[in-house]
Design a protein around this motif. Structure first.
Motif, PDB file in Angstrom:
ATOM      1  N   THR A  21      -6.851   5.344  -3.925  1.00  0.00           N
ATOM      2  CA  THR A  21      -5.333   4.878  -3.650  1.00  0.00           C
ATOM      3  C   THR A  21      -5.344   4.365  -2.248  1.00  0.00           C
ATOM      4  O   THR A  21      -4.741   3.186  -1.791  1.00  0.00           O
ATOM      5  CB  THR A  21      -4.301   5.958  -3.867  1.00  0.00           C
ATOM      6  OG1 THR A  21      -4.405   6.087  -5.233  1.00  0.00           O
ATOM      7  CG2 THR A  21      -3.003   5.374  -3.673  1.00  0.00           C
ATOM      8  N   GLU A  22      -5.792   5.292  -1.193  1.00  0.00           N
ATOM      9  CA  GLU A  22      -5.851   4.936   0.012  1.00  0.00           C
ATOM     10  C   GLU A  22      -6.764   3.327   0.293  1.00  0.00           C
ATOM     11  O   GLU A  22      -6.376   2.690   1.153  1.00  0.00           O
ATOM     12  CB  GLU A  22      -6.588   6.017   0.966  1.00  0.00           C
ATOM     13  CG  GLU A  22      -5.821   7.113   0.943  1.00  0.00           C
ATOM     14  CD  GLU A  22      -4.658   6.997   1.745  1.00  0.00           C
ATOM     15  OE1 GLU A  22      -4.458   6.080   2.765  1.00  0.00           O
ATOM     16  OE2 GLU A  22      -3.542   7.880   1.640  1.00  0.00           O
ATOM     17  N   ARG A  27      -6.398  -2.174   1.851  1.00  0.00           N
ATOM     18  CA  ARG A  27      -6.790  -3.366   1.549  1.00  0.00           C
ATOM     19  C   ARG A  27      -5.435  -4.160   1.533  1.00  0.00           C
ATOM     20  O   ARG A  27      -5.417  -5.538   1.908  1.00  0.00           O
ATOM     21  CB  ARG A  27      -7.529  -3.632   0.389  1.00  0.00           C
ATOM     22  CG  ARG A  27      -9.041  -3.064   1.057  1.00  0.00           C
ATOM     23  CD  ARG A  27      -9.663  -3.306  -0.315  1.00  0.00           C
ATOM     24  NE  ARG A  27     -11.286  -2.501  -0.228  1.00  0.00           N
ATOM     25  CZ  ARG A  27     -12.125  -2.182  -1.072  1.00  0.00           C
ATOM     26  NH1 ARG A  27     -12.144  -2.719  -2.277  1.00  0.00           N
ATOM     27  NH2 ARG A  27     -13.362  -1.415  -0.717  1.00  0.00           N
ATOM     28  N   MET A  28      -4.490  -3.709   0.772  1.00  0.00           N
ATOM     29  CA  MET A  28      -3.195  -4.727   0.726  1.00  0.00           C
ATOM     30  C   MET A  28      -2.488  -4.756   2.190  1.00  0.00           C
ATOM     31  O   MET A  28      -2.285  -5.929   2.397  1.00  0.00           O
ATOM     32  CB  MET A  28      -2.104  -3.783  -0.147  1.00  0.00           C
ATOM     33  CG  MET A  28      -2.402  -3.842  -1.524  1.00  0.00           C
ATOM     34  SD  MET A  28      -1.286  -2.710  -2.621  1.00  0.00           S
ATOM     35  CE  MET A  28       0.335  -3.314  -2.091  1.00  0.00           C
ATOM     36  N   LEU A  82      -0.008  11.350  -4.345  1.00  0.00           N
ATOM     37  CA  LEU A  82       0.946  10.577  -4.526  1.00  0.00           C
ATOM     38  C   LEU A  82       0.224   9.545  -5.600  1.00  0.00           C
ATOM     39  O   LEU A  82      -0.898   9.226  -5.556  1.00  0.00           O
ATOM     40  CB  LEU A  82       1.350   9.709  -3.337  1.00  0.00           C
ATOM     41  CG  LEU A  82       1.796  10.660  -2.373  1.00  0.00           C
ATOM     42  CD1 LEU A  82       2.097   9.766  -0.934  1.00  0.00           C
ATOM     43  CD2 LEU A  82       3.311  11.123  -2.621  1.00  0.00           C
ATOM     44  N   GLY A  83       1.288   9.056  -6.381  1.00  0.00           N
ATOM     45  CA  GLY A  83       0.600   8.019  -7.496  1.00  0.00           C
ATOM     46  C   GLY A  83       0.219   6.774  -6.823  1.00  0.00           C
ATOM     47  O   GLY A  83       0.885   6.371  -5.964  1.00  0.00           O
ATOM     48  N   GLY A  84      -0.767   6.195  -7.332  1.00  0.00           N
ATOM     49  CA  GLY A  84      -1.189   4.884  -6.637  1.00  0.00           C
ATOM     50  C   GLY A  84      -0.659   3.798  -7.581  1.00  0.00           C
ATOM     51  O   GLY A  84       0.050   3.841  -8.360  1.00  0.00           O
ATOM     52  N   PRO A  85      -0.981   2.668  -7.012  1.00  0.00           N
ATOM     53  CA  PRO A  85      -0.363   1.563  -7.657  1.00  0.00           C
ATOM     54  C   PRO A  85      -0.712   1.024  -8.963  1.00  0.00           C
ATOM     55  O   PRO A  85      -1.874   1.575  -9.210  1.00  0.00           O
ATOM     56  CB  PRO A  85      -1.032   0.398  -6.697  1.00  0.00           C
ATOM     57  CG  PRO A  85      -1.978   0.882  -5.868  1.00  0.00           C
ATOM     58  CD  PRO A  85      -1.852   2.321  -5.814  1.00  0.00           C
ATOM     59  N   LEU A  86       0.177   0.683  -9.604  1.00  0.00           N
ATOM     60  CA  LEU A  86      -0.184   0.425 -11.101  1.00  0.00           C
ATOM     61  C   LEU A  86      -1.083  -0.904 -11.116  1.00  0.00           C
ATOM     62  O   LEU A  86      -1.275  -1.860 -10.222  1.00  0.00           O
ATOM     63  CB  LEU A  86       1.011  -0.297 -11.743  1.00  0.00           C
ATOM     64  CG  LEU A  86       1.868   0.993 -12.254  1.00  0.00           C
ATOM     65  CD1 LEU A  86       3.270   0.110 -12.716  1.00  0.00           C
ATOM     66  CD2 LEU A  86       1.471   1.977 -13.096  1.00  0.00           C
TER      67      LEU A  86
END
Length: 175
Positions: A21-22, A27-28, A82-86
């Protein structure tokens, strides 16, 4: 990717372990900071999110919640994640910046570096047919058109490769 990770990969070492997730979020953020609009400003979260039917808040919260994530844990307790991006969010962000989903956001560092360097390699290969100039001069002319962040990355790659050749050939080799 951070320059030290790129250098390690180019030298045949493994990249340090990182949370997926990190990786995606960093990268985003990197894309948003380096792939600017025509007016030189960053794309807004609203502009990016609306391109694939998401809300500005969803992207903004994803990035900002990772920055504020607590690092302390209760003794003996598992760290909270924490939840990661879908996958649809990743695909939408990739489509916005690359024109199509390509897996770059979540790719392992070695694969991501390979993907990032492919356009540079293609450009160098396209100019390799020019016999009127030495290959390094052709490569440098091609690289001169790159944005600053890509030029710095390429410069680091070239220096790393030159050092590798010097190491393999020994100290008596002249340039």
């Amino acid at each position: 990717m951070p320059q030290d990770v790129v250098r390690a990969l180019l030298e045949g070492e493994d990249a340090p372990a990182e949370d997926i997730t990190e990786r995606i979020v960093s990268r985003m953020v990197h894309l948003r900071e380096t792939r600017l609009r025509a007016d030189g400003r960053r794309h807004s979260y609203d502009e990016i999110a609306s391109s694939f039917g998401a809300s500005r808040a969803s992207l903004s919260n994803l990035v900002n919640s990772r920055k504020k994530a607590p690092t302390e844990t209760v003794t003996g307790a598992r760290p909270s994640r924490l939840g990661g991006p879908l996958a649809s969010t990743q695909a939408g962000v990739e489509r916005f910046f690359f024109g199509e989903p390509n897996g770059w956001l979540s790719a392992e560092p070695a694969s991501a570096l390979n993907m990032a360097l492919q356009p540079v390699l293609r450009a160098l290969a396209a100019t390799a047919g020019e016999r009127s100039a030495e290959p390094r001069a052709v490569a440098l002319r091609t690289a001169a058109a790159l944005p600053d962040e890509k030029w710095k990355l390429l410069q680091g790659v070239i220096e790393s490769l030159e050092q590798q050749v010097r190491d393999e050939l020994g100290p008596d080799t002249s340039q």
